[in-house]
Design a protein around this motif. Structure first.
Motif, PDB file in Angstrom:
ATOM      1  N   GLY A 126       9.522  -5.847   4.354  1.00  0.00           N
ATOM      2  CA  GLY A 126       9.050  -4.793   5.259  1.00  0.00           C
ATOM      3  C   GLY A 126       8.857  -5.284   6.679  1.00  0.00           C
ATOM      4  N   LYS A 139       9.516  -5.221  10.464  1.00  0.00           N
ATOM      5  CA  LYS A 139       9.975  -4.198  11.411  1.00  0.00           C
ATOM      6  C   LYS A 139      11.060  -4.812  12.291  1.00  0.00           C
ATOM      7  N   THR A 175      -2.483  -5.861  15.972  1.00  0.00           N
ATOM      8  CA  THR A 175      -3.618  -6.263  15.129  1.00  0.00           C
ATOM      9  C   THR A 175      -3.317  -6.148  13.629  1.00  0.00           C
ATOM     10  N   PHE A 176      -2.082  -5.740  13.325  1.00  0.00           N
ATOM     11  CA  PHE A 176      -1.631  -5.720  11.916  1.00  0.00           C
ATOM     12  C   PHE A 176      -0.326  -6.504  11.885  1.00  0.00           C
ATOM     13  N   CYS A 177      -0.364  -7.758  12.331  1.00  0.00           N
ATOM     14  CA  CYS A 177       0.880  -8.431  12.721  1.00  0.00           C
ATOM     15  C   CYS A 177       1.787  -8.798  11.554  1.00  0.00           C
ATOM     16  N   SER A 187       4.286 -10.297   9.326  1.00  0.00           N
ATOM     17  CA  SER A 187       5.148 -11.474   9.481  1.00  0.00           C
ATOM     18  C   SER A 187       5.400 -11.840  10.936  1.00  0.00           C
ATOM     19  N   ILE A 199       6.484  -8.161  15.629  1.00  0.00           N
ATOM     20  CA  ILE A 199       6.158  -7.516  16.911  1.00  0.00           C
ATOM     21  C   ILE A 199       5.696  -8.556  17.939  1.00  0.00           C
ATOM     22  N   ASP A 215      -4.270 -10.486  12.028  1.00  0.00           N
ATOM     23  CA  ASP A 215      -4.094  -9.837  10.729  1.00  0.00           C
ATOM     24  C   ASP A 215      -5.256 -10.293   9.862  1.00  0.00           C
ATOM     25  N   ASN A 257      -4.966 -11.004   6.846  1.00  0.00           N
ATOM     26  CA  ASN A 257      -4.471 -11.958   5.857  1.00  0.00           C
ATOM     27  C   ASN A 257      -3.994 -13.260   6.497  1.00  0.00           C
ATOM     28  N   ALA A 260      -0.227 -13.883   6.615  1.00  0.00           N
ATOM     29  CA  ALA A 260       0.435 -13.169   7.718  1.00  0.00           C
ATOM     30  C   ALA A 260       0.271 -13.979   9.003  1.00  0.00           C
ATOM     31  N   PRO A 279       0.694  -0.207  11.063  1.00  0.00           N
ATOM     32  CA  PRO A 279      -0.436  -0.329  10.144  1.00  0.00           C
ATOM     33  C   PRO A 279      -0.019  -0.148   8.691  1.00  0.00           C
ATOM     34  N   ASP A 298       1.262   1.709   2.160  1.00  0.00           N
ATOM     35  CA  ASP A 298       2.049   0.537   1.794  1.00  0.00           C
ATOM     36  C   ASP A 298       2.260   0.458   0.293  1.00  0.00           C
ATOM     37  N   PHE A 331      -0.114  -6.453  -0.219  1.00  0.00           N
ATOM     38  CA  PHE A 331      -0.116  -7.795   0.369  1.00  0.00           C
ATOM     39  C   PHE A 331      -1.402  -8.542   0.027  1.00  0.00           C
ATOM     40  N   LEU A 353     -11.621  -5.499   2.649  1.00  0.00           N
ATOM     41  CA  LEU A 353     -11.458  -5.077   4.044  1.00  0.00           C
ATOM     42  C   LEU A 353     -10.045  -4.590   4.354  1.00  0.00           C
ATOM     43  N   ILE A 384      -6.881  -2.384   4.572  1.00  0.00           N
ATOM     44  CA  ILE A 384      -6.664  -0.935   4.614  1.00  0.00           C
ATOM     45  C   ILE A 384      -5.496  -0.610   3.694  1.00  0.00           C
TER      46      ILE A 384
END
Ligand SMILES: C[S@@+](CC[C@H](N)C(=O)[O-])C[C@H]1O[C@@H](n2cnc3c(N)ncnc32)[C@H](O)[C@@H]1O
Length: 1002
Positions: free
Chosen positions: A51, A53, A224-226, A228, A231, A246, A248, A251, A615, A619, A623, A653, A655
């Motif tokens: 996944g 981007k 803020t949801f980076c 891999s 972006i 992130d 995680n 990540a 975000p 999903d 993950f 935590l 999402i």
């Protein structure tokens, strides 16, 4: 360099992405990148992350946020396309090879060949091209480019040789822009600088200057949801400062790898290579000294094959569990199970070069299933009697109150690393693939052998070693000591094998290899180490490639923790192959600053100008659960570079889902980002398009976060077949957002008017841009109907999200209010209204707007859908949506087929004489009269008679001149649209057009 750049001069200028985005072309480019597989720029950092981007999409978003939208949208689009390497001249460089001067002269019309080329001998060719090289007089003529012809001029000439095919086909045949990054942009800077008032000759320079003009400094882009790192990597590669975070840590590690390995300087890469060599030397020394992989005859263990073994309750025999007995179908190698009565077990022999019949027979293993979803069973034949036992019986499955299933598998203890003798599932080494250097010294040769006593002795050494050191290595953090927390995915290994700690997913050899590599690797080698873990666990499948090569593949080839009954284990050498990845290299500008942090999005504390985020909306991949597979190895002893990160997945935590918790988490996150953004800041949120309801959902979320929508685009990023299905593709929606200021109020009635106006003007802008671009150099639409519909949604959101209070209701509270299933909210209604409005504005090409306005709902519906049918769209939803938009009462009357994916309108002949009466929505319409006439012409009725009927069927035919024009236009339109759909009716339409045109009146 930046002397005449005025800080903040673009502060209040809309961004390009708020006005336009060439989504069709971008879709083609994004798709190309997605299909590049392992050739993708960052994939080698961690292919287990799915996944990603597309970088090209991220680039478009970031550039689109920085570039200004000027009064000249057409020029804006051209400059944007140049920056994206989507222009003709860029394609010259993206093409497999550039044409040679002789080829150019042969193909292009050039008035004075010598203006561009040196001809030897000078008078060897005529003055102008194209030149026919088959002429023997030209045989010895040499042609070379003149040195004074600029690169841009060369590209312009060469561009004329590009095939004139649709953009998608062009992209298919070309390289991705990033594959020719060093040269592809050479020709663009004059045009870019003239349009933007900049003085750049590279991306970092342009980005810095645009940043100063917009924000007063080099732009800071945050994600803020980076995940891999796709972006932030693209942001940094362009020359932005980047902030990546992130929840995680895996990540964070992947993002770190993207920036610090793929983005590293040459010096840092050389250092990485040295570190790699050092690690290899140390790990190899350990393995050699243990004597566990060498057979003493020059061979080395490459792949060790293990399977489960279970005791058959009917015979008491231990049976190796194998889905089949084929070891290598290319080389015809099979396993043979030889009963060994004294030990009540099977010996496993290997036979090479067996007959076809034996290969077929070997497809049957000892574990069968009678079909998908059916319970597999263990089967073996002793003394001519077949014995079958269901695996569920072996496991002792039983139903627990509440419907779940329990079993009698022993839960493994922390100190376990292999089954205990009484366990239901035993584990057995059944074959080894050996390798050694070939005699010629080129490459390696391989041999697969059954397991002998000396192999078992080496196994014992490994097991003893792990037995002795496991707890020490766990304490040092070299191997996992973390419990598997139950969860959607993590329940599987617990339930299916009784594994309760993460190290249970690795056998002793794998623990040894992993432990050594972990011990000897610093931050830059951890990425390779994680790759090894992925491809060397009890979840790693053994496969044979098409060439017959044996492989052990990744546990994360799918996104679950599936247990296997047989698997491959890599020896150290083969494991090291994968640790040493061939990373791509894109050295980042020295000026760029980047930061990677591990926290939840709502804990953001740095300020950034631009946020581009993807975000975890709906999903499918959990993950936060599956990445614990890696966290377990890294958490206790992370290298200094990763030590600030929280090495825990903090599942609570994360999402996920789509319910209230999801909305609350999203609002908290986006609220925080909005607070950490200047007034002139801008955000792009990407999310996967799943259903219409997502619109209202996302609108509500951003609304409640204090943002307002300024644009939305849809980019198809999925498979080719999906692309062909038109607007029902799963792709990515880009929502463009600004800070909302003030607490504007409005009423629902006023909103409706405002939405209608905004939608109409947005549609007019985009269709206008289509026309303008066409006149210039394109033959394709920049925007298709689906894009314009999308813009309709966006326009609605733009209006809606300007307001904080509607009909006295506070929309922020409304946004996070719990929903009742199936409830239609005020926002849902308003969005649906906007879409209808957009659809109504979509006049098909070939119909004049005043005529369109005079048509009835049913006529518009039929004409529009014929247009879509010619484009190959067949989904029933389309018909439903447009029927709704055009307010057709019952569109079914016009349908020949209402199948979900094979819907189709009736042809003129299929209508026959129906739908002529007062009850029909087609009653007395010009279109119905025209279709009637076509039917008669197809049925070979005389032209005069057809015309006579037509004049009766079209109201006011003689009294209203306009009606005749209308008929001519309709006939012409249908002739064009039906050309391939129904050639016979197309011919009839042409005949009708001429009949009416040539009709003598009065
Ligand atoms: C869709 S993925 C991002 C993928 C990324 N754009 C890429 O191309 O690889 C969403 C990410 O959000 C992260 N995440 C989930 N909940 C989070 C939270 N509360 N705060 C920060 N990150 C979170 C997940 O760990 C995951 O990496």
């Amino acid at each position: 360099m930046t002397s005449d750049i005025t800080p903040f001069s673009l502060k209040d200028t809309p961004a390009l992405i708020e006005r336009l985005m060439p989504v069709q072309k971008l879709s083609a480019e994004a798709y190309k990148e997605q299909m590049a597989g392992t050739g993708k720029t960052l994939t080698a950092i961690g292919s287990y992350w799915k996944g990603r981007k597309p970088l090209i999409l991220n680039k478009a978003c970031i550039l689109g946020c920085l570039l200004p939208a000027t009064k000249d949208l057409k020029r804006d689009l051209e400059v944007f396309e140049k920056l994206m390497a989507m222009d003709d001249e860029s394609f010259v460089v993206r093409w497999a090879r550039r044409p040679r001067p002789k080829e150019i002269v042969a193909a292009v019309s050039i008035a004075h060949i010598r203006d561009y080329f040196i001809i030897v001998p000078t008078d060897g060719l005529p003055e102008s091209g194209p030149v026919d090289w088959s002429n023997p007089e030209y045989q010895d003529v040499e042609v070379t480019w003149r040195a004074d012809v600029s690169e841009l001029e060369r590209r312009r000439i060469e561009a004329q040789m590009l095939p004139r095919v649709p953009y998608r086909e062009r992209v298919d045949a070309a390289k991705r822009p990033e594959e020719v990054m060093g040269t592809v942009h050479q020709h663009i800077w004059d045009a870019v600088n003239t349009h933007l008032g900049t003085s750049a000759c590279s991306f970092p320079q342009l980005i810095e200057q645009l940043g100063i003009m917009r924000f007063g400094h080099r732009p800071r882009v945050a994600d803020t949801f980076c995940g891999s790192g796709q972006i932030p990597f693209e942001a940094a590669r362009l020359g932005c400062d980047a902030y990546a975070s992130d929840l995680n840590p895996v990540a964070c590690m992947l993002t770190w790898g993207a920036l610090n390995i793929v983005g590293a300087s040459k010096k840092a890469r050389a250092h990485l290579a040295e570190a790699q060599e050092e690690m290899v030397a140390k790990a190899e020394a350990e393995i050699t000294s243990l004597g566990i992989e060498h057979d003493g005859q020059g061979w080395r263990g490459k792949i060790y094959l293990y399977c489960n073994e279970a005791r058959c309750p009917e015979t008491g025999w231990l049976v190796p569990m194998l889905p089949n007995r084929v070891l290598n179908k290319v080389r015809s190698i099979v396993l043979e199970l030889i009963p060994n009565a004294p030990s009540q077990r099977y010996d496993i022999a290997i036979r090479t070069g067996v007959s076809n019949a034996e290969m077929v027979e070997a497809r049957q293993g000892t574990v069968h299933t009678d079909g998908p979803g059916r319970d597999p069973y263990l089967v073996h034949t002793l003394g001519g009697i077949e014995h079958r036992t269901k695996l569920s019986t072996l496991r002792g499955d039983y139903r627990i109150a509440g419907g779940t299933i329990g079993n009698k598998l022993r839960m493994w203890a922390k100190s376990d690393f292999k089954p205990k003798p009484m366990d239901i599932f035993q584990e057995r080494l059944y074959a080894i693939q050996w390798m050694r250097p070939t005699k010629s010294g080129r490459g390696e040769e391989y041999e697969v052998r059954a397991v002998g006593e000396s192999d078992l002795e080496r196994e014992r050494i490994v097991e003893d070693y792990i037995g002795r050191y496991l707890s020490e290595w766990q304490a040092k953090g070299w191997v996992p000591n973390m419990r598997i927390e139950p969860g959607y995915n993590t329940d599987q290994p617990i339930r299916e094998r009784g594994w309760t700690y993460w190290h249970h997913l690795f056998n002793p050899r794998q623990l040894l290899v992993g432990g050594l590599l972990n011990q000897f690797s610093g931050a830059e080698l951890k990425l390779g180490f994680a790759r090894v873990l992925n491809c060397n666990s009890r979840l790693s499948r053994f496969t044979i490639g098409g060439s017959g090569a044996a492989m052990v593949t990744g546990a994360f080839d799918n996104q679950a923790l599936n247990t296997l009954i047989n698997y491959g284990c890599r020896g150290m050498r083969y494991a090291l192959d994968i640790a040493d990845a061939d990373y791509k290299s894109f050295e980042l500008s020295q000026k760029v600053a980047y930061n990677i942090a591990c926290h939840s999005a709502e804990q953001l504390s740095t300020h950034n100008d631009i946020y581009v985020t993807d975000p975890p909306y709906g999903d499918a991949v959990k993950f936060e659960e599956i990445l614990e597979f890696f966290i377990a190895w890294l958490r206790k002893n992370p290298p200094l570079e990763f030590s600030e990160w929280v090495w825990d997945s903090r599942r609570s935590l994360a999402i996920h889902g789509e319910d209230e918790d999801f909305r609350r988490g999203m609002v908290a996150s986006y609220k925080r980002m909005t607070e950490c953004m200047p007034e002139s800041g801008i955000q792009v949120i990407m999310f996967t398009h799943q259903s219409g309801s997502i619109w209202a959902d996302m609108a509500n979320i951003v609304w409640a976060s204090g943002l307002r929508v300024t644009a939305a685009w849809y980019v198809a990023t999925e498979t080719e077949s999906a692309l062909r299905e038109g607007s029902y593709v799963k792709g990515t929606v880009l929502l463009v957002l600004r800070k909302r200021t003030g607490t504007n109020k409005t009423t629902r009635d006023d909103l409706a008017w405002e939405i209608q106006e905004e939608v109409a003007s947005q549609v007019a802008d985009l269709t206008g841009l289509n026309q303008a671009a066409k006149g210039f150099y394109r033959d394709e639409n920049v925007f298709e109907d689906a894009d314009i519909q999308m813009a309709g949604y966006a326009a609605a959101l733009r209006v809606l999200t300007r307001y904080a209070i509607i009909d006295g209701r506070d929309m922020t509270t409304e946004a996070i209010r719990p929903r009742i299933k199936g409830e239609t909210t005020l926002v849902d209604d308003l969005i649906a209204f906007a879409v209808d409005t957009a659809n109504q504005c979509l006049v098909p090409q070939g119909i004049a707007k005043p005529h369109w306005d005079s048509f009835s709902s049913a006529e518009r519906f039929y004409l529009k859908l014929i247009d879509l049918e010619t484009k190959g769209l067949k989904t029933l939803d389309n018909y439903q949506n447009f029927a709704k938009a055009f307010k057709v009462r019952d569109f079914r009357a016009f349908m020949a087929s209402q199948k979900a994916n094979q819907a189709r309108l009736k042809s003129a002949v299929e209508f026959g004489k129906t739908e002529m009466s007062e009850a029909s929505e087609f009653y007395q319409s010009a279109l119905r009269a025209v279709l009637y006439a076509l039917m008669e012409l197809v049925n070979d009725l005389d032209g005069g008679e057809v015309l006579a009927h037509l004049t009766l069927n079209v109201p006011d035919y003689y009294s209203n001149q306009n009606q005749r024009y209308l008929v001519v236009e309709l006939a012409d339109y249908l002739a064009k649209k039906l050309e391939t759909l129904r050639p016979e009716e197309a011919t009839a339409a042409r005949v009708l057009r001429e009949l009416v045109k040539n009709q003598r009146l009065g």
